[in-house]
Design a protein around this motif. Structure first.
Motif, short mmCIF file in Angstrom:
data_model
loop_
_atom_site.label_atom_id
_atom_site.label_comp_id
_atom_site.label_asym_id
_atom_site.label_seq_id
_atom_site.Cartn_x
_atom_site.Cartn_y
_atom_site.Cartn_z
N GLY A 146 -2.93 -3.88 6.20
CA GLY A 146 -2.81 -2.90 5.13
C GLY A 146 -3.97 -1.89 5.84
O GLY A 146 -4.11 -0.72 5.28
N LEU A 177 -4.03 -4.04 -6.38
CA LEU A 177 -3.31 -4.45 -5.24
C LEU A 177 -4.34 -5.30 -4.66
O LEU A 177 -5.52 -5.14 -4.47
CB LEU A 177 -3.14 -3.21 -4.57
N LEU A 184 -5.24 5.57 -2.37
CA LEU A 184 -4.88 4.73 -3.18
C LEU A 184 -6.15 4.86 -4.42
O LEU A 184 -7.23 4.83 -4.26
CB LEU A 184 -4.77 3.26 -3.32
N VAL A 239 -12.71 0.09 -1.99
CA VAL A 239 -11.95 -1.13 -1.66
C VAL A 239 -13.08 -2.33 -1.56
O VAL A 239 -13.90 -2.06 -0.87
CB VAL A 239 -11.10 -0.76 -0.45
N VAL A 253 -8.27 -1.98 -5.66
CA VAL A 253 -7.88 -2.55 -4.29
C VAL A 253 -8.81 -3.64 -3.77
O VAL A 253 -10.01 -3.17 -3.81
CB VAL A 253 -7.54 -1.42 -3.32
N ILE A 308 -3.66 2.92 2.62
CA ILE A 308 -4.69 2.28 1.75
C ILE A 308 -5.65 3.22 1.31
O ILE A 308 -6.46 3.06 0.30
CB ILE A 308 -4.94 0.98 2.37
N ALA A 336 -4.70 -6.85 -0.55
CA ALA A 336 -4.04 -6.89 0.87
C ALA A 336 -4.64 -7.97 1.69
O ALA A 336 -5.81 -7.92 1.49
CB ALA A 336 -4.54 -5.50 1.39
N CYS A 354 0.71 -1.09 -0.13
CA CYS A 354 -0.03 -0.06 0.03
C CYS A 354 1.04 1.27 0.07
O CYS A 354 0.50 2.35 -0.54
CB CYS A 354 -0.98 -0.01 1.26
N ALA A 387 0.96 4.08 -2.80
CA ALA A 387 0.77 5.48 -2.53
C ALA A 387 1.76 6.33 -2.91
O ALA A 387 1.62 7.48 -3.65
CB ALA A 387 0.47 5.56 -1.00
#
Length: 306
Positions: free
Chosen positions: A131, A125, A230, A266, A234, A227, A127, A112, A116
């Protein structure tokens, strides 16, 4: 299903020496690649069960972080900022202009932070039980917080074992591993053992590296909240149970809300019947992580060729 032992080890030049990286090649030489970053006292073989579940559909690159396993001889400086630079060096070495990144536990904070600070290098990404900040930065000693949180994983750094079997026996009593032992876990712990000249065995982890990563994870507000900044796709997979297999996992709906996680950006998925370790272990955990990696790399490969 692919055999997790079917990897090659490569060396990647980084500041102060070479980083050890395991490569599980895809069956198709043109298949996409995902880069995997392990947890705080782990090593690249933490991803062994995931590699089997991926079954050759994705090219996987998993590093031993600086100060662990076959990267233990890399000297300071340590810390998450250095982990980010080492991971970027791996991307460069592999010729990956942009990559799909996955991180477990501490590794999730590393990827993360990388995404960033270097958004142009990350396609998407994943996680895995990490994260997302867990609580406000503590006012107490970060080393004490780390030991109270991770428990046996930190205590083993001060311990000496008669031999490799005694080292395995110590871990067989870990609540997260009781009833969950596997060949992958044996291999992962074997990669962590370091035999001293007197024949005794210790963990390969360099305590200074663990403390540096742990302190930054606990007190660095940028790392803790990366996180939430971003823009790339994700996904967060989180375990139902905790580090010691306790019913309360690291995350739940309340902790994710308190951390300010934007659920509209996310994708969040609970993986039932897993704890913090078995979420990357054989079974439901590794199968779900592998499915997400295959989906993310396929999606990004399509975007890259559209």
């Amino acid at each position: 299903m692919a055999d997790f032992r079917a990897f090659e080890e490569i060396r990647v030049p980084v500041r102060g020496g070479e980083l050890a990286v395991l490569r599980w090649p895809a069956a198709d030489p043109g298949a996409p690649t995902a880069v995997l970053v392990h947890g705080i006292t782990a090593n690249a073989l933490a991803w062994a069960a995931v590699a089997e579940a991926v079954d050759g559909r994705v090219n996987l690159l998993a590093l031993d972080l600086r100060g662990r396993a076959h990267s233990r001889d890399l000297a300071a400086p340590f810390g998450i900022d250095v982990d980010v630079q080492d991971t970027l060096a791996l991307l460069d070495h592999a010729g990956l202009e942009r990559a799909v990144l996955a991180g477990h536990s501490l590794g999730a904070f590393v990827v993360c932070a990388l995404a960033a600070r270097h958004p142009d290098r990350v396609r998407s990404l994943l996680a895995v039980d990490g994260g997302v900040r867990l609580a406000p930065a503590p006012q107490t000693d970060p080393d004490e917080v780390l030991e109270n949180t991770v428990g046996p994983a930190i205590r083993k750094l001060r311990m000496t074992f008669a031999d490799g079997e005694a080292y395995l026996d110590f871990h067989r009593e870990h609540p997260a591993f009781v009833g969950n032992w596997s060949a992958q876990l044996t291999a992962y712990l074997g990669r962590d053992t370091l035999r001293r000249p007197d024949g005794k065995v210790v963990s390969s982890c360099v305590a200074e590296a663990i403390r540096a990563d742990g302190r930054q994870l606990i007190v660095d507000e940028f790392v803790r909240g990366a996180i939430n900044t971003l823009n790339c796709p994700v996904a967060l997979l989180y375990a139902e149970r905790g580090i010691l297999n306790q019913p309360q996992g690291l995350y739940d709906a309340d902790t994710l809300t308190a951390a300010g996680l934007d659920r509209s950006r996310v994708t969040v998925t609970l993986i039932p019947d897993t704890n913090h370790y078995t979420i990357v272990g054989p079974g439901a955990g590794a199968d779900r992580v592998a499915a997400e990696l295959v989906e993310q790399t396929a999606r990004e490969q399509h975007v890259g060729t559209a």
